[in-house]
Design a protein around this motif. Sequence first.
Motif, PDB file in Angstrom:
ATOM      1  N   PHE A  30       2.266  16.574  -3.884  1.00 31.46           N
ATOM      2  CA  PHE A  30       2.732  16.097  -2.575  1.00 31.46           C
ATOM      3  C   PHE A  30       1.721  16.486  -1.495  1.00 31.46           C
ATOM      4  CE2 PHE A  30       6.568  15.563  -4.876  1.00 31.46           C
ATOM      5  CZ  PHE A  30       7.454  14.820  -4.122  1.00 31.46           C
ATOM      6  N   ALA A  31       1.302  17.757  -1.512  1.00 34.01           N
ATOM      7  CA  ALA A  31       0.402  18.262  -0.471  1.00 34.01           C
ATOM      8  C   ALA A  31      -0.951  17.559  -0.506  1.00 34.01           C
ATOM      9  CB  ALA A  31       0.217  19.774  -0.633  1.00 34.01           C
ATOM     10  N   THR A  32      -1.567  17.495  -1.684  1.00 31.40           N
ATOM     11  CA  THR A  32      -2.898  16.896  -1.777  1.00 31.40           C
ATOM     12  C   THR A  32      -2.861  15.391  -1.552  1.00 31.40           C
ATOM     13  OG1 THR A  32      -2.673  16.778  -4.189  1.00 31.40           O
ATOM     14  CG2 THR A  32      -3.819  18.688  -3.280  1.00 31.40           C
ATOM     15  N   ASN A  33      -1.842  14.730  -2.087  1.00 30.13           N
ATOM     16  CA  ASN A  33      -1.760  13.272  -1.945  1.00 30.13           C
ATOM     17  C   ASN A  33      -1.437  12.851  -0.515  1.00 30.13           C
ATOM     18  OD1 ASN A  33      -2.305  12.949  -4.664  1.00 30.13           O
ATOM     19  ND2 ASN A  33      -0.157  12.882  -5.245  1.00 30.13           N
ATOM     20  N   ILE A  34      -0.566  13.609   0.160  1.00 31.64           N
ATOM     21  CA  ILE A  34      -0.268  13.311   1.569  1.00 31.64           C
ATOM     22  C   ILE A  34      -1.514  13.527   2.424  1.00 31.64           C
ATOM     23  CG2 ILE A  34       1.024  14.110   3.599  1.00 31.64           C
ATOM     24  CD1 ILE A  34       3.370  14.675   1.673  1.00 31.64           C
ATOM     25  N   SER A  35      -2.233  14.625   2.149  1.00 31.01           N
ATOM     26  CA  SER A  35      -3.477  14.882   2.880  1.00 31.01           C
ATOM     27  C   SER A  35      -4.484  13.760   2.644  1.00 31.01           C
ATOM     28  CB  SER A  35      -4.098  16.210   2.438  1.00 31.01           C
ATOM     29  OG  SER A  35      -3.288  17.307   2.819  1.00 31.01           O
ATOM     30  N   GLY A  36      -4.644  13.377   1.399  1.00 29.95           N
ATOM     31  CA  GLY A  36      -5.611  12.333   1.061  1.00 29.95           C
ATOM     32  C   GLY A  36      -5.282  10.997   1.702  1.00 29.95           C
ATOM     33  N   GLY A  37      -4.020  10.589   1.648  1.00 34.01           N
ATOM     34  CA  GLY A  37      -3.621   9.300   2.209  1.00 34.01           C
ATOM     35  C   GLY A  37      -3.628   9.260   3.714  1.00 34.01           C
ATOM     36  N   SER A  38      -3.173  10.340   4.366  1.00 35.74           N
ATOM     37  CA  SER A  38      -3.067  10.344   5.828  1.00 35.74           C
ATOM     38  C   SER A  38      -4.428  10.466   6.505  1.00 35.74           C
ATOM     39  CB  SER A  38      -2.149  11.479   6.293  1.00 35.74           C
ATOM     40  OG  SER A  38      -2.710  12.747   5.984  1.00 35.74           O
ATOM     41  N   LYS A  39      -5.385  11.109   5.837  1.00 36.78           N
ATOM     42  CA  LYS A  39      -6.703  11.321   6.445  1.00 36.78           C
ATOM     43  C   LYS A  39      -7.757  10.304   6.016  1.00 36.78           C
ATOM     44  CE  LYS A  39      -5.961  16.283   7.025  1.00 36.78           C
ATOM     45  NZ  LYS A  39      -6.393  17.648   6.643  1.00 36.78           N
ATOM     46  N   PHE A  40      -7.601   9.758   4.802  1.00 36.29           N
ATOM     47  CA  PHE A  40      -8.647   8.881   4.275  1.00 36.29           C
ATOM     48  C   PHE A  40      -8.113   7.542   3.772  1.00 36.29           C
ATOM     49  CE2 PHE A  40     -10.148  13.271   3.790  1.00 36.29           C
ATOM     50  CZ  PHE A  40     -11.291  13.202   4.587  1.00 36.29           C
ATOM     51  N   ASN A  41      -6.918   7.171   4.235  1.00 38.34           N
ATOM     52  CA  ASN A  41      -6.340   5.876   3.893  1.00 38.34           C
ATOM     53  C   ASN A  41      -6.241   5.749   2.364  1.00 38.34           C
ATOM     54  OD1 ASN A  41      -5.163   3.457   4.606  1.00 38.34           O
ATOM     55  ND2 ASN A  41      -7.064   2.373   4.992  1.00 38.34           N
ATOM     56  N   TYR A  42      -6.715   4.651   1.788  1.00 37.29           N
ATOM     57  CA  TYR A  42      -6.628   4.450   0.346  1.00 37.29           C
ATOM     58  C   TYR A  42      -7.888   4.913  -0.393  1.00 37.29           C
ATOM     59  CZ  TYR A  42      -2.955   1.248   1.963  1.00 37.29           C
ATOM     60  OH  TYR A  42      -1.851   0.711   2.568  1.00 37.29           O
ATOM     61  N   ASN A  43      -8.825   5.536   0.321  1.00 34.44           N
ATOM     62  CA  ASN A  43     -10.145   5.846  -0.234  1.00 34.44           C
ATOM     63  C   ASN A  43     -10.108   6.726  -1.479  1.00 34.44           C
ATOM     64  OD1 ASN A  43     -12.625   4.927   1.560  1.00 34.44           O
ATOM     65  ND2 ASN A  43     -10.914   5.341   2.925  1.00 34.44           N
ATOM     66  N   LEU A  44      -9.113   7.614  -1.594  1.00 33.89           N
ATOM     67  CA  LEU A  44      -9.095   8.576  -2.697  1.00 33.89           C
ATOM     68  C   LEU A  44      -8.159   8.176  -3.840  1.00 33.89           C
ATOM     69  CD1 LEU A  44      -9.215  11.952  -0.726  1.00 33.89           C
ATOM     70  CD2 LEU A  44     -11.099  10.601  -1.648  1.00 33.89           C
ATOM     71  N   LEU A  45      -7.695   6.917  -3.847  1.00 33.86           N
ATOM     72  CA  LEU A  45      -6.828   6.469  -4.940  1.00 33.86           C
ATOM     73  C   LEU A  45      -7.531   6.564  -6.300  1.00 33.86           C
ATOM     74  CD1 LEU A  45      -4.888   3.338  -3.624  1.00 33.86           C
ATOM     75  CD2 LEU A  45      -3.893   5.371  -4.690  1.00 33.86           C
ATOM     76  N   TRP A  46      -8.828   6.325  -6.313  1.00 32.77           N
ATOM     77  CA  TRP A  46      -9.581   6.390  -7.570  1.00 32.77           C
ATOM     78  C   TRP A  46      -9.525   7.777  -8.205  1.00 32.77           C
ATOM     79  CZ3 TRP A  46     -13.735   9.687  -8.238  1.00 32.77           C
ATOM     80  CH2 TRP A  46     -14.240  10.290  -7.080  1.00 32.77           C
TER      81      TRP A  46
END
Length: 433
Positions: free
Chosen positions: A57-73
């Motif tokens: 939850f923590a890492t995925n929320i951080s990734g999505g809120s700060k970098f949009n979809y960029n870290l889905l890979w």
Amino acid sequence: MYEESCANTADVSAEHIVRQRTQITDYNSKLYKSKSILKFLGPAFVISVAYIDPGNFATNISGGSKFNYNLLWVILWSNLMAIFLQSLSAKLGIATGYNLPQMCGKVFSKKTNWCFWIMAELAAMATNLAEFLGSTLGFYLLFNIPMVYAGIITAVLSFFIVYIGKYGQRAVEFIISILVAVICAAYTVEIFLAKPQWDLAGVHLLIPSLPNSEAVLIAVGMLGATVMPHVIYLHSQLVQHRNKDLTAADRRRHFRLERLDIVIAMNIAFIVNASMVLVSAAVFFKNGVAINSIEEAHKSLYPLLGVASSGAFGLALIASGLSSSAVGTMAGQTIMQGFVGIKINDNLARFVTMLPAMLIILSGFNPMKALVLSQVILSFILPFAIIPMLLITKRKDLMGELVNKPITNIMGWIITSVIVVANSLLLFFTFTG
């Protein structure tokens, strides 16, 4: 004419009876096979909980809120690594009849095993930190219960789930499967309300990108949250429940069915993790909302998507924390008794691993930052679980017919190298940024 007619009728009737019996036999065979497959499903679903725990939850929320979809890979490739590594762990357990820590105790020196044990215990503490904090935050956010009391409730419920284990592994698997279903249902609601940009998400799922050094930190955190060292140890133990009195052919079949179990469970975990990033990007990044804590994520969902979304988020967090807490306890028992043969009361071991989380709650330290850092710690510890597993599973004298093929060994070392490089990049950006 009459006799010939009777003979033909008798032939038809006999043929009909044979056909019916064949159909019944085929049906019973298919029913037996389906029941047999269901009998072997379960261990990977327990393991999958670790891949959708509060650290995610923590890492995925951080990734999505700060970098949009960029870290889905990162989610996709981490999941592929997880499938590979959990398959190796299950294969080791099926082939040898022992779990990974026990095999380490047999193969490596005492000093080496003490090193492995220390690193494994650090992994267990980092894992329990994420689990305990996540469930505590869930109770706090959903029911407005003060953090200290929410922590006590989490502790009591965690002990209860572990206690159910006295009725057998299948009972624990059933409870955890229900909690996984709750998480899936909650994020189905979230996705429906968030309405992400599927075309843009698809591009970033397939094309890797790391916008800056902070993205590297979060990406490594995602890796640590998805590929978990403690469940690499645990999976080799969970398969033992179904690994009794098997022939070589039975073991091969057991492994085939366990791989099916892994593919199903890990892909469910992948969908949930990807959904977390999708919702965070579609809701927070799109609206320019900076998210620095899980509390902010919960509060921001209410005005942006409504009470259903914020409620689903809190419920998913509770289910994630409680289920992964039980898995962490089982992993702790496997680690404690395998490497160095230490026997300690399960409740005492659980209390010790809960202590860091309670201290963080009492100190007022930002729980989300603690969650992200705990996942980074797990990423650094991963090689200490993967390398001994690779060294053991490549030995034919230990693995028999299930020994690794050369391509499997190559893939294993490539994955290990990727993790080591990612950790090195993290250190570089941390000390030069």
